[in-house]
Design an enzyme around this catalytic site. Structure first.
Site, PDB file in Angstrom:
ATOM      1  N   PHE A   8      75.730 -10.625 -26.525  1.00 25.22           N
ATOM      2  CA  PHE A   8      76.693 -10.561 -25.426  1.00 25.22           C
ATOM      3  C   PHE A   8      77.877 -11.476 -25.717  1.00 25.22           C
ATOM      4  O   PHE A   8      78.267 -12.304 -24.901  1.00 25.22           O
ATOM      5  CB  PHE A   8      75.989 -10.919 -24.109  1.00 25.22           C
ATOM      6  CG  PHE A   8      76.552 -10.199 -22.918  1.00 25.22           C
ATOM      7  CD1 PHE A   8      76.756  -8.832 -22.940  1.00 25.22           C
ATOM      8  CD2 PHE A   8      76.899 -10.896 -21.761  1.00 25.22           C
ATOM      9  CE1 PHE A   8      77.281  -8.153 -21.838  1.00 25.22           C
ATOM     10  CE2 PHE A   8      77.427 -10.239 -20.649  1.00 25.22           C
ATOM     11  CZ  PHE A   8      77.617  -8.854 -20.694  1.00 25.22           C
ATOM     12  N   LYS A 225      81.634  -3.633 -45.619  1.00 24.60           N
ATOM     13  CA  LYS A 225      82.157  -2.340 -45.168  1.00 24.60           C
ATOM     14  C   LYS A 225      82.243  -1.356 -46.339  1.00 24.60           C
ATOM     15  O   LYS A 225      81.967  -0.160 -46.185  1.00 24.60           O
ATOM     16  CB  LYS A 225      83.510  -2.534 -44.493  1.00 24.60           C
ATOM     17  CG  LYS A 225      83.372  -3.250 -43.141  1.00 24.60           C
ATOM     18  CD  LYS A 225      84.684  -3.780 -42.615  1.00 24.60           C
ATOM     19  CE  LYS A 225      84.512  -4.436 -41.239  1.00 24.60           C
ATOM     20  NZ  LYS A 225      85.679  -5.206 -40.810  1.00 24.60           N
ATOM     21  N   GLY A 316      88.533  -6.416 -32.889  1.00 20.07           N
ATOM     22  CA  GLY A 316      88.747  -6.752 -31.474  1.00 20.07           C
ATOM     23  C   GLY A 316      87.609  -6.220 -30.625  1.00 20.07           C
ATOM     24  O   GLY A 316      86.996  -5.198 -30.960  1.00 20.07           O
TER      25      GLY A 316
END
Ligand code: HSE
Length: 356
Positions: A8, A225, A316
């Site tokens: 969270f 990635k 983001g």
């Protein structure tokens, strides 16, 4: 659809805010009702079969440090694994801050969730870079889906584009800016003539950076990635040790400004060709990879149709949460929790999570 959120931080809280804000739209357009029955953070968990108020959960986290402080729902010290044992959820969102070296704690959470026959949506680059083929096999064996489109490219659907839209093609190579933090830093250094450490602080304040910002700076985030892309899109069985990786930590303001004077920008480029490589490169100002701010960009080179370029927001909380919602919808539509609006092509999730 009963949802368990593990982690969270920036992404988890953005997801909660977005689920609450978009609840009417998700219900009206897709018939999807998401009931968050558990949220776990480092201090413990909040549990409610009837559904947790997401704005209250965000408040508890921001002002009191943990969702486990929620009155009547909080369970201090309850771990993610205990929640996965105790709580009957349909889908698990795994968005913890995970070590890129070991893939933990995300890897253990994902394996546990899949083995308990729960669908999983994750952004855990570390876990996927460590064990993607094994996790896909485990998901197939348990007949659940594992989706991770937010792990590469943030909001930008790089993985979905390559896997779905370029199916029938052969992706032969790719080059990309895959880390929003370093792109922001290099762009700010050139535009504002500020040093690396000041630009790093700005990127951290804007919520682009990893909790451990050295993963951005030393190229490991980009390398993860690349490994995910190589395994998932190009069908190459590679791991992190196969990526030749150099980051931007040693780059000086002088080098960035000299490149600018000579008509170039410096960008951290990840590439897959014969080899996998991450390193800062000079790119021409007209190169599609010369993107500003925290944008990501990828050029796929295909055998039959040539080059395809994607540019979009690669980092983001809000951006990554939007990718998580995309995956949740795909799973929900595939397994009967949501319908397809009549104006949208129906996607069969099996084609997404079948063997790469
Ligand atoms: N720190 C990462 C980045 C977040 O800057 O790209 C998204 O993966």
């Amino acid at each position: 659809m009963n949802m368990i959120i593990i982690g969270f931080g920036n992404v988890g809280q953005s997801l909660a805010e977005m689920l609450e804000l978009r609840a009417p739209e998700l219900r009206e357009r897709y018939g999807l009702k998401v009931n968050v029955v558990a949220i776990v953070d480092r201090g413990g968990a909040a549990l409610s079969e009837a559904g947790i108020s997401l704005s209250e959960a965000v408040k508890a986290k921001r002002f009191r440090g943990s969702v486990s402080t929620m009155r009547g729902l909080g369970r201090p010290q309850l771990s993610a694994l205990e929640v996965l044992e105790e709580v009957d959820g349909d889908i698990v969102i795994e968005v913890t801050s995970t070590s890129l070296e070991t893939g933990e704690p995300g890897l253990t959470h994902i394996k546990k969730a899949i083995s308990s026959k729960k669908h999983v949506v994750t952004t855990s680059k570390g876990a996927l870079a460590q064990m993607l083929p094994d996790l896909i096999e485990l998901a197939n064996k348990n007949d659940v889906s594992l989706m991770f489109s937010g792990a590469v490219g943030g909001a930008m659907p790089i993985l979905d584009f390559a896997k779905m839209c370029l199916r029938g093609e052969k992706v032969e190579s790719l080059r990309g800016v895959l880390n929003g933090t370093t792109n922001y830093i290099l762009w700010r250094m050139a535009e504002r003539r500020i040093g690396l450490s000041q630009a790093v602080r700005e990127a951290q304040e804007l919520g682009y950076a990893e909790e451990n910002v050295s993963y951005d700076l030393n190229g490991l985030d980009t390398a993860c990635k690349l490994v995910i892309l190589a395994n998932w899109v190009i069908n190459r069985r590679v791991s992190l040790k196969d990526v030749e990786t150099r980051g931007i930590e040693e780059l000086s303001l002088e080098e960035v400004l000299k490149a600018k004077e000579e008509g170039f920008a410096v960008r951290l480029i990840g590439s897959i060709k014969e080899n996998l490589r991450v390193r800062p490169e000079r790119v021409s100002l007209r190169d599609p990879l010369c993107v500003d701010s925290s944008l990501n960009a990828v050029v796929f080179t295909c055998r039959y149709s040539g080059q395809h370029v994607l540019i979009g927001r690669g980092a983001g909380g809000k951006e990554t949460a939007s990718a998580v919602i995309r995956d949740v919808l795909t799973i929900a539509q595939g397994f009967g929790w949501a319908s397809s609006p009549k104006d949208v092509l129906n996607v069969n999730p099996k084609s997404v999570w079948a063997t790469p």
